[in-house]
Design a protein around this motif. Structure first.
Motif, PDB file in Angstrom:
ATOM      1  N   CYS A  54      58.071  56.785  33.660  1.00 31.06           N
ATOM      2  CA  CYS A  54      57.697  55.262  33.535  1.00 31.06           C
ATOM      3  C   CYS A  54      57.392  54.961  32.189  1.00 31.06           C
ATOM      4  N   SER A  55      56.189  55.743  31.460  1.00 31.04           N
ATOM      5  CA  SER A  55      55.925  55.693  30.204  1.00 31.04           C
ATOM      6  C   SER A  55      55.943  56.892  29.401  1.00 31.04           C
ATOM      7  N   ALA A  56      56.661  57.108  28.199  1.00 28.55           N
ATOM      8  CA  ALA A  56      56.584  58.318  27.596  1.00 28.55           C
ATOM      9  C   ALA A  56      55.357  58.569  26.727  1.00 28.55           C
ATOM     10  N   ASP A  57      54.251  59.105  27.337  1.00 27.30           N
ATOM     11  CA  ASP A  57      52.823  59.298  26.879  1.00 27.30           C
ATOM     12  C   ASP A  57      52.536  60.404  26.280  1.00 27.30           C
ATOM     13  N   ASN A  58      53.476  61.540  26.175  1.00 19.77           N
ATOM     14  CA  ASN A  58      53.066  62.830  25.562  1.00 19.77           C
ATOM     15  C   ASN A  58      54.463  63.339  24.848  1.00 19.77           C
ATOM     16  N   GLU A  59      54.563  63.760  23.780  1.00 24.35           N
ATOM     17  CA  GLU A  59      55.757  63.968  23.139  1.00 24.35           C
ATOM     18  C   GLU A  59      56.129  65.458  23.855  1.00 24.35           C
ATOM     19  N   ASP A  60      55.200  66.429  23.977  1.00 29.86           N
ATOM     20  CA  ASP A  60      55.588  67.964  24.342  1.00 29.86           C
ATOM     21  C   ASP A  60      56.184  67.822  25.676  1.00 29.86           C
ATOM     22  N   SER A  61      55.543  66.892  26.663  1.00 24.22           N
ATOM     23  CA  SER A  61      56.105  66.959  27.966  1.00 24.22           C
ATOM     24  C   SER A  61      57.207  66.214  28.122  1.00 24.22           C
ATOM     25  N   VAL A  62      57.462  65.202  27.482  1.00 24.62           N
ATOM     26  CA  VAL A  62      58.753  64.370  27.331  1.00 24.62           C
ATOM     27  C   VAL A  62      59.850  65.015  26.900  1.00 24.62           C
ATOM     28  N   CYS A  63      59.595  66.043  25.877  1.00 22.53           N
ATOM     29  CA  CYS A  63      60.559  66.800  25.395  1.00 22.53           C
ATOM     30  C   CYS A  63      60.808  67.785  26.354  1.00 22.53           C
ATOM     31  N   GLU A  64      60.055  68.306  26.815  1.00 23.95           N
ATOM     32  CA  GLU A  64      60.498  69.155  27.900  1.00 23.95           C
ATOM     33  C   GLU A  64      61.327  68.684  29.291  1.00 23.95           C
ATOM     34  N   TYR A  65      60.664  67.536  29.535  1.00 19.32           N
ATOM     35  CA  TYR A  65      61.575  67.012  30.560  1.00 19.32           C
ATOM     36  C   TYR A  65      63.189  66.603  30.335  1.00 19.32           C
ATOM     37  N   VAL A  66      63.071  66.129  28.958  1.00 19.30           N
ATOM     38  CA  VAL A  66      64.304  65.816  28.617  1.00 19.30           C
ATOM     39  C   VAL A  66      65.297  67.075  28.258  1.00 19.30           C
ATOM     40  N   THR A  67      64.800  68.050  27.658  1.00 13.11           N
ATOM     41  CA  THR A  67      65.316  69.363  27.677  1.00 13.11           C
ATOM     42  C   THR A  67      65.809  69.938  29.046  1.00 13.11           C
ATOM     43  N   ARG A  68      65.109  69.764  30.288  1.00 16.20           N
ATOM     44  CA  ARG A  68      65.665  69.720  31.570  1.00 16.20           C
ATOM     45  C   ARG A  68      66.819  69.158  31.902  1.00 16.20           C
ATOM     46  N   LEU A  69      66.743  67.849  31.534  1.00 17.93           N
ATOM     47  CA  LEU A  69      67.822  66.928  31.885  1.00 17.93           C
ATOM     48  C   LEU A  69      69.148  67.398  31.317  1.00 17.93           C
ATOM     49  N   ALA A  70      68.924  67.919  30.163  1.00 16.59           N
ATOM     50  CA  ALA A  70      70.207  68.359  29.422  1.00 16.59           C
ATOM     51  C   ALA A  70      70.696  69.537  30.032  1.00 16.59           C
ATOM     52  N   LYS A  71      70.161  70.427  30.685  1.00 13.51           N
ATOM     53  CA  LYS A  71      70.526  71.430  31.477  1.00 13.51           C
ATOM     54  C   LYS A  71      71.393  70.904  32.772  1.00 13.51           C
ATOM     55  N   VAL A  72      70.748  70.047  33.256  1.00 12.14           N
ATOM     56  CA  VAL A  72      71.398  69.426  34.568  1.00 12.14           C
ATOM     57  C   VAL A  72      72.846  68.717  34.017  1.00 12.14           C
TER      58      VAL A  72
END
Length: 343
Positions: A54-72
């Protein structure tokens, strides 16, 4: 004036010089922008999924999330066009509460707009470099988008902003798809008027300049539900709602008719787990009606590493939303594979 000037902010050009695109990132954005535009012009049949916190509030957790998305994404890229939702500023209904990383780079500290504009640019640069997936953001403040306009492949104008003249005119000068959400009232005509304005050329004042735009042929609608006069949610993702939208689109001459369905907000009444069912219904409606299949280009989903929401403060859970509740990663990953199978 009852206004205190805190600090002069750098110009967008100055910030871009300080935090530039690498040749690799620039090439990724160019390729992905074409891919996204091809969906909205009808050259590509890929189904768009704008998904993320909903909101990108933390750079580390957002980058981890998007990296997981990239694998999918590697598993579904032949059918889906996944665009990470990296929203760095948040509208607040009453004006109070966390307004996003742009305002508060650290949610537990006070606002700092100077550090905020640096933080959001660095985060977008990092997510692309680490995942290869350029993101979407919300154009909450038209003037501020210039700090990120070379990084984004998709933007949205929110329900509270879609009737605003400056948002509409700024959208007319963009060269990427921009979704205009229905207002909180749910009024389709207001939403479509916004699309008309964005698709036409204009001359206006922008960041102290007299500018002319050519119009954005990729402006389209986002259905996110509305509320009645008593504040009760009125969803607009059902089959009858989609057919009504198709009829209204067909009654006028719009360029590249398209719609994205937001599965959360007032469509789910912020019951975040309902997003799974809502997406399934949208896919069913789309597969049932060939005309809807052409019109409905994708869905928007709120999702993060951990499900639900939490308050800002000590002991907060890494990767859990501090604004609206989101689906957790496991359920989100399963949903993405399901969309790929059914779209």
């Amino acid at each position: 004036m009852g206004m205190k000037y805190n600090k002069d902010l750098p110009s967008p050009n100055a910030l871009k010089e300080e935090y530039p695109l690498s040749p690799k990132v620039a090439a990724i954005i160019k390729e992905k922008t074409k891919e996204v535009c091809d969906v909205f012009t009808g050259k590509s049949n890929k189904f768009v999924v704008v998904i993320g916190p909903c909101s990108a509030d933390n750079e580390d957790s957002v980058c981890e999330y998007v990296t997981r998305l990239a694998k999918v994404n590697e598993q579904v890229k032949d059918k889906l066009l996944i665009i990470p939702r990296v929203y760095t500023n948040k509208p607040r209904t009453t004006g109070s509460g966390y307004k996003g990383m742009l305002h508060q780079p650290n949610p537990e500290k006070g606002p700092d707009l100077y550090e905020g504009i640096i933080a959001i640019r660095k985060m977008h640069l990092r997510t692309i470099a680490e995942s290869g997936l350029p993101a979407a953001d919300e154009m909450l403040y038209p003037e501020n988008r210039s700090y990120l306009d070379d990084l984004l492949v998709y933007e949205a104008v929110g329900a509270r902003s879609v009737e605003n003249q400056q948002h509409r005119l700024t959208a007319s000068g963009m060269d990427i798809p921009i979704g205009m959400k229905n207002p909180t009232s749910g009024d389709y005509s207001v939403m479509l008027n916004s699309v008309t304005a964005a698709q036409n050329p204009h001359r206006f004042i922008y960041r102290g300049h007299d500018v002319t735009t050519e119009g954005n042929p990729l402006a389209h609608v986002i259905l996110r539900g509305g509320v009645d006069k008593y504040g009760a949610s009125i969803p607009n993702y059902h089959y009858e709602d989609l057919v009504r939208l198709l009829e209204m689109y067909s009654a006028e001459e719009y360029l590249n008719p398209a719609a994205i369905i937001d599965a959360n907000h007032y469509n789910s009444n912020k019951q975040y787990k309902e997003q799974v069912r809502i997406v399934s219904e949208v896919l069913h409606s789309r597969n049932y009606n060939p005309d809807l299949k052409k019109l409905i280009k994708g869905v928007m989903i709120e999702s993060y590493l951990e499900e639900g929401t939490q308050s800002i403060g000590p002991g907060s859970v890494y990767g859990k939303s501090i604004t609206d509740p989101c689906l957790g990663w496991t359920e989100s990953e399963q949903l993405l594979y399901k969309i790929a199978d059914q779209c």
